[in-house]
Design an enzyme around this catalytic site. Structure first.
Site, PDB file in Angstrom:
ATOM      1  N   ARG A  18       5.186  11.476  -4.702  1.00 30.05           N
ATOM      2  CA  ARG A  18       4.240  10.584  -5.457  1.00 30.05           C
ATOM      3  C   ARG A  18       3.207  10.294  -4.172  1.00 30.05           C
ATOM      4  NH1 ARG A  18       5.157   5.164  -3.685  1.00 30.05           N
ATOM      5  NH2 ARG A  18       7.239   4.957  -2.653  1.00 30.05           N
ATOM      6  N   GLY A  96       6.502   5.807   4.827  1.00 29.05           N
ATOM      7  CA  GLY A  96       6.378   4.484   5.844  1.00 29.05           C
ATOM      8  C   GLY A  96       6.097   3.341   4.862  1.00 29.05           C
ATOM      9  N   TYR A 161       3.852  -3.605   9.589  1.00 33.42           N
ATOM     10  CA  TYR A 161       3.136  -2.395   9.366  1.00 33.42           C
ATOM     11  C   TYR A 161       2.316  -2.138  10.237  1.00 33.42           C
ATOM     12  CZ  TYR A 161       1.109   1.106   6.452  1.00 33.42           C
ATOM     13  OH  TYR A 161       0.710   2.394   6.065  1.00 33.42           O
ATOM     14  N   PRO A 191      -5.838   6.503   7.042  1.00 38.04           N
ATOM     15  CA  PRO A 191      -6.647   5.682   5.979  1.00 38.04           C
ATOM     16  C   PRO A 191      -6.558   4.357   6.190  1.00 38.04           C
ATOM     17  CG  PRO A 191      -4.525   7.068   5.245  1.00 38.04           C
ATOM     18  CD  PRO A 191      -4.349   6.935   6.654  1.00 38.04           C
TER      19      PRO A 191
END
Length: 246
Positions: A18, A96, A161, A191
């Site tokens: 996905r 991740g 994160y 990104p």
């Protein structure tokens, strides 16, 4: 569109059932690669991606399951790819997890999971992919980072994160230096906000999030034969975002 030719290459994208991983894998199939769809829990979705990859031109496809934070599982999924379609030429470390909660509200298990799926998984998969790449004197590893971590900005709402992605970028540069004589390049694409994000900030550059194709094009640059002298680099796909804080 970057016209990278991946004919006769075997591409493994972790977490490719996905999102960004799916689009990266389908783009590789369109460019002639044999592809391995990796998943952990989404079996049906992974098989749908594999079918679409074959329709888009991928000469061979396989579906592999495994927890990329587990060394034995990583060995098993690479063994399966090698048996089904051959040794991995291109590895994209896309898996991740994140946890958009203030760090003091996180339980220890979630904290460790974020580091495991980002840093440990990147390390384990890269380590397993390298011997075959070194033997063939050609390989491409691309790690998916995050723009904030490159800028050194860490939000208390998603601290593990950001910290983990900073570790991914450090590992990228270390591994690039360690493989500089092996015909292998190791790079990162980072990104900011991507089109499948649940929430968008009001101050997005260019008035929109990064599209999947924006990220695909950056990754394809690193996979091209003509980019063989570019290693240890990070492309930020963030539209020029430079906030004062996060």
């Amino acid at each position: 569109m970057i016209d990278t030719d991946l004919s006769d290459r075997v591409v493994l994208v972790t977490g490719s059932s996905r999102g960004v991983g799916r689009e990266l894998l389908l783009a590789a199939a369109e460019r002639g690669a044999s592809v391995a769809v990796h998943y952990h829990t989404s079996d049906d979705a992974a098989r749908e991606v594999a079918a679409e990859a074959a329709e888009r031109g991928g000469p061979e496809t396989t579906v592999v399951r495994g927890d990329v934070t587990d060394p034995d599982a990583v060995d098993g999924l690479f063994d399966a790819v090698e048996e089904d379609i051959g040794p991995v030429d291109v590895l994209v470390n896309n898996v991740g997890d994140f946890a958009p909660v203030h760090w003091e509200e996180l339980d220890a298990e979630t904290w460790h999971r974020v580091f495991a799926t980002n840093v440990h998984a990147t390390y384990l998969c890269s380590r397993r992919a390298l011997p075959a790449m070194r033997e063939r004197e050609w390989g491409r590893i691309v790690n998916i980072g995050y723009a904030s971590s490159e800028k050194g900005l860490i939000s208390p709402k998603n601290a593990p994160y950001f910290m983990a992605k900073a570790g991914v970028l450090m590992f990228t540069r270390m591994l690039a230096a360690d493989t500089q004589d092996d015909g292998i390049t190791v790079n990162a694409v980072s990104p900011y906000v991507v089109e499948n994000s649940d929430e968008f900030p009001e101050d997005l550059p260019r008035g929109r999030p990064a599209s999947f194709d924006d990220i695909v094009q950056a990754v394809m640059f690193f996979l091209d034969d003509d980019s063989g002298y570019v290693s240890g680099e990070n492309i930020e796909v963030d539209g020029g975002w430079l906030p004062e804080s996060v």
